[in-house]
Write an enzyme that holds these catalytic residues in place. Structure first.
Site, PDB file in Angstrom:
ATOM      1  N   PRO A  56      26.061  30.713  25.748  1.00 52.39           N
ATOM      2  CA  PRO A  56      25.488  29.492  26.323  1.00 52.39           C
ATOM      3  C   PRO A  56      24.890  28.545  25.294  1.00 52.39           C
ATOM      4  O   PRO A  56      24.253  28.980  24.340  1.00 52.39           O
ATOM      5  CB  PRO A  56      24.404  30.011  27.270  1.00 52.39           C
ATOM      6  CG  PRO A  56      24.068  31.371  26.771  1.00 52.39           C
ATOM      7  CD  PRO A  56      25.355  31.917  26.205  1.00 52.39           C
ATOM      8  N   ASN A  57      25.103  27.279  25.540  1.00 50.66           N
ATOM      9  CA  ASN A  57      24.563  26.155  24.751  1.00 50.66           C
ATOM     10  C   ASN A  57      25.252  25.967  23.406  1.00 50.66           C
ATOM     11  O   ASN A  57      24.998  24.969  22.734  1.00 50.66           O
ATOM     12  CB  ASN A  57      23.042  26.295  24.554  1.00 50.66           C
ATOM     13  CG  ASN A  57      22.299  26.244  25.873  1.00 50.66           C
ATOM     14  OD1 ASN A  57      22.398  25.255  26.588  1.00 50.66           O
ATOM     15  ND2 ASN A  57      21.592  27.310  26.233  1.00 50.66           N
TER      16      ASN A  57
ATOM     17  N   ARG B  99      22.723  19.687  19.658  1.00 50.15           N
ATOM     18  CA  ARG B  99      21.645  20.579  20.075  1.00 50.15           C
ATOM     19  C   ARG B  99      20.721  20.904  18.894  1.00 50.15           C
ATOM     20  O   ARG B  99      21.170  21.496  17.918  1.00 50.15           O
ATOM     21  CB  ARG B  99      22.295  21.876  20.560  1.00 50.15           C
ATOM     22  CG  ARG B  99      21.325  22.969  20.842  1.00 50.15           C
ATOM     23  CD  ARG B  99      22.027  24.305  21.000  1.00 50.15           C
ATOM     24  NE  ARG B  99      21.066  25.280  21.457  1.00 50.15           N
ATOM     25  CZ  ARG B  99      21.249  26.576  21.449  1.00 50.15           C
ATOM     26  NH1 ARG B  99      22.387  27.075  21.005  1.00 50.15           N
ATOM     27  NH2 ARG B  99      20.320  27.375  21.881  1.00 50.15           N
TER      28      ARG B  99
ATOM     29  N   TYR C  98      20.139  24.161  14.206  1.00 49.64           N
ATOM     30  CA  TYR C  98      21.536  24.621  14.229  1.00 49.64           C
ATOM     31  C   TYR C  98      22.489  23.793  13.362  1.00 49.64           C
ATOM     32  O   TYR C  98      23.666  24.119  13.270  1.00 49.64           O
ATOM     33  CB  TYR C  98      22.044  24.653  15.680  1.00 49.64           C
ATOM     34  CG  TYR C  98      21.281  25.632  16.534  1.00 49.64           C
ATOM     35  CD1 TYR C  98      21.388  27.009  16.320  1.00 49.64           C
ATOM     36  CD2 TYR C  98      20.417  25.199  17.539  1.00 49.64           C
ATOM     37  CE1 TYR C  98      20.675  27.914  17.085  1.00 49.64           C
ATOM     38  CE2 TYR C  98      19.698  26.097  18.307  1.00 49.64           C
ATOM     39  CZ  TYR C  98      19.832  27.453  18.073  1.00 49.64           C
ATOM     40  OH  TYR C  98      19.121  28.351  18.835  1.00 49.64           O
TER      41      TYR C  98
ATOM     42  N   ASN D 292      28.672  35.518  19.233  1.00 46.09           N
ATOM     43  CA  ASN D 292      27.360  34.876  19.245  1.00 46.09           C
ATOM     44  C   ASN D 292      27.016  34.695  20.711  1.00 46.09           C
ATOM     45  O   ASN D 292      27.497  33.756  21.365  1.00 46.09           O
ATOM     46  CB  ASN D 292      27.374  33.533  18.515  1.00 46.09           C
ATOM     47  CG  ASN D 292      25.975  32.932  18.441  1.00 46.09           C
ATOM     48  OD1 ASN D 292      25.065  33.362  19.143  1.00 46.09           O
ATOM     49  ND2 ASN D 292      25.804  31.941  17.591  1.00 46.09           N
TER      50      ASN D 292
ATOM     51  N   ALA E  86      21.425  33.012  23.874  1.00 45.20           N
ATOM     52  CA  ALA E  86      20.229  33.578  24.505  1.00 45.20           C
ATOM     53  C   ALA E  86      20.495  34.932  25.175  1.00 45.20           C
ATOM     54  O   ALA E  86      19.587  35.766  25.271  1.00 45.20           O
ATOM     55  CB  ALA E  86      19.676  32.588  25.522  1.00 45.20           C
TER      56      ALA E  86
ATOM     57  N   GLU F 194      28.068  40.770  15.313  1.00 44.30           N
ATOM     58  CA  GLU F 194      27.117  39.862  15.978  1.00 44.30           C
ATOM     59  C   GLU F 194      26.739  38.766  14.978  1.00 44.30           C
ATOM     60  O   GLU F 194      26.359  39.071  13.849  1.00 44.30           O
ATOM     61  CB  GLU F 194      25.885  40.669  16.390  1.00 44.30           C
ATOM     62  CG  GLU F 194      24.788  39.834  17.016  1.00 44.30           C
ATOM     63  CD  GLU F 194      23.533  40.665  17.350  1.00 44.30           C
ATOM     64  OE1 GLU F 194      23.591  41.918  17.312  1.00 44.30           O
ATOM     65  OE2 GLU F 194      22.496  40.038  17.615  1.00 44.30           O
TER      66      GLU F 194
ATOM     67  N   HIS G  49      24.570  35.028  14.381  1.00 50.31           N
ATOM     68  CA  HIS G  49      23.642  33.969  14.804  1.00 50.31           C
ATOM     69  C   HIS G  49      23.600  32.913  13.722  1.00 50.31           C
ATOM     70  O   HIS G  49      23.498  33.247  12.527  1.00 50.31           O
ATOM     71  CB  HIS G  49      22.241  34.529  15.066  1.00 50.31           C
ATOM     72  CG  HIS G  49      22.257  35.560  16.136  1.00 50.31           C
ATOM     73  ND1 HIS G  49      22.397  35.234  17.462  1.00 50.31           N
ATOM     74  CD2 HIS G  49      22.222  36.914  16.061  1.00 50.31           C
ATOM     75  CE1 HIS G  49      22.441  36.361  18.165  1.00 50.31           C
ATOM     76  NE2 HIS G  49      22.341  37.389  17.343  1.00 50.31           N
TER      77      HIS G  49
ATOM     78  N   ARG H 211      11.899  32.684  13.787  1.00 52.46           N
ATOM     79  CA  ARG H 211      11.645  31.837  14.954  1.00 52.46           C
ATOM     80  C   ARG H 211      10.695  32.533  15.931  1.00 52.46           C
ATOM     81  O   ARG H 211       9.890  33.345  15.518  1.00 52.46           O
ATOM     82  CB  ARG H 211      12.992  31.450  15.572  1.00 52.46           C
ATOM     83  CG  ARG H 211      13.908  30.727  14.584  1.00 52.46           C
ATOM     84  CD  ARG H 211      15.224  30.322  15.195  1.00 52.46           C
ATOM     85  NE  ARG H 211      15.034  29.404  16.307  1.00 52.46           N
ATOM     86  CZ  ARG H 211      15.958  29.135  17.229  1.00 52.46           C
ATOM     87  NH1 ARG H 211      17.148  29.725  17.153  1.00 52.46           N
ATOM     88  NH2 ARG H 211      15.710  28.292  18.201  1.00 52.46           N
TER      89      ARG H 211
HETATM   90  C1  DQA Z   1      21.512  31.805  18.439  1.00 48.88           C
HETATM   91  C2  DQA Z   1      20.048  32.269  18.448  1.00 48.88           C
HETATM   92  C3  DQA Z   1      19.595  32.522  19.869  1.00 48.88           C
HETATM   93  O1  DQA Z   1      18.229  32.936  19.879  1.00 48.88           O
HETATM   94  C4  DQA Z   1      19.724  31.259  20.700  1.00 48.88           C
HETATM   95  O2  DQA Z   1      19.367  31.522  22.046  1.00 48.88           O
HETATM   96  C5  DQA Z   1      21.062  30.635  20.609  1.00 48.88           C
HETATM   97  C6  DQA Z   1      21.736  30.595  19.323  1.00 48.88           C
HETATM   98  C7  DQA Z   1      21.975  31.411  16.997  1.00 48.88           C
HETATM   99  O3  DQA Z   1      23.167  31.283  16.817  1.00 48.88           O
HETATM  100  O4  DQA Z   1      21.131  31.213  16.112  1.00 48.88           O
HETATM  101  O5  DQA Z   1      21.578  30.083  21.573  1.00 48.88           O
HETATM  102  O6  DQA Z   1      22.329  32.870  18.862  1.00 48.88           O
END
Ligand code: DQA
Length: 143
Positions: free
Chosen positions: A8-9, A16, A21, A72, A75, A96, A98, A105
């Site tokens: 998501p997102n 964003r 990011y 990835n 959340a 995994e 990020h 954070r």
């Molecule tokens: C994320 C880190 C997560 O905490 C966050 O909710 C994201 C992006 C990252 O790529 O840094 O959506 O996975």
């Protein structure tokens, strides 16, 4: 084939929270992953969803096809047992990724329900983390 699955997102990369990011868009990320795949001689498919059930379905597909996955989960990383349970069914390695360094954070980002079933975790290196994950998975696939 290696599947790159974004949660998501992440479709909103570029607009964003750019301070967190960066300015790379999701389309740029797709291009980076596909180019990395071409350089490595491996087919790479990138998908993004804001819907948990869709992500679970893609992980089932990866499990059924024995595909390695770069994940990835956004959340969901921090709380989705459904995504974890689906990822636990994979037989090929999972990396995994990020984009941000979640340890710099908020406290709630420090825990991942995925890390202990992942072959490895890459975080805080921006979108380069995807290319590194693909490179490692391509090598792992060759043995
Ligand atoms: C994320 C880190 C997560 O905490 C966050 O909710 C994201 C992006 C990252 O790529 O840094 O959506 O996975």
């Amino acid at each position: 084939m290696i599947l790159v699955l974004n949660g998501p997102n992440l479709g909103r990369l570029g607009t964003r929270e750019p301070a967190v990011y960066g300015s790379t868009t999701h389309a740029d990320l797709v291009e980076l992953c596909e180019k990395t795949g071409r350089d490595l001689g491996v087919e790479v498919e990138v998908r993004q969803t804001d819907h948990e059930g869709e992500m679970v379905g893609w992980l089932h597909e990866a499990a059924d096809r024995a595909l390695p996955v770069v994940l990835n989960a956004g959340a969901w990383t921090h709380y989705s047992i459904a995504v974890r349970d689906a990822a636990a069914q994979l037989s090929a390695p999972l990396v995994e990724v990020h984009i941000s360094n979640v340890h710099k954070r908020e406290e709630f980002r420090r825990h991942s329900v995925l890390s202990d079933i992942a072959a490895g975790v890459i975080l805080g290196l921006g979108v380069d983390g995807y290319a590194l994950a693909l490179r490692w998975l391509a090598g792992a696939a060759r043995g």
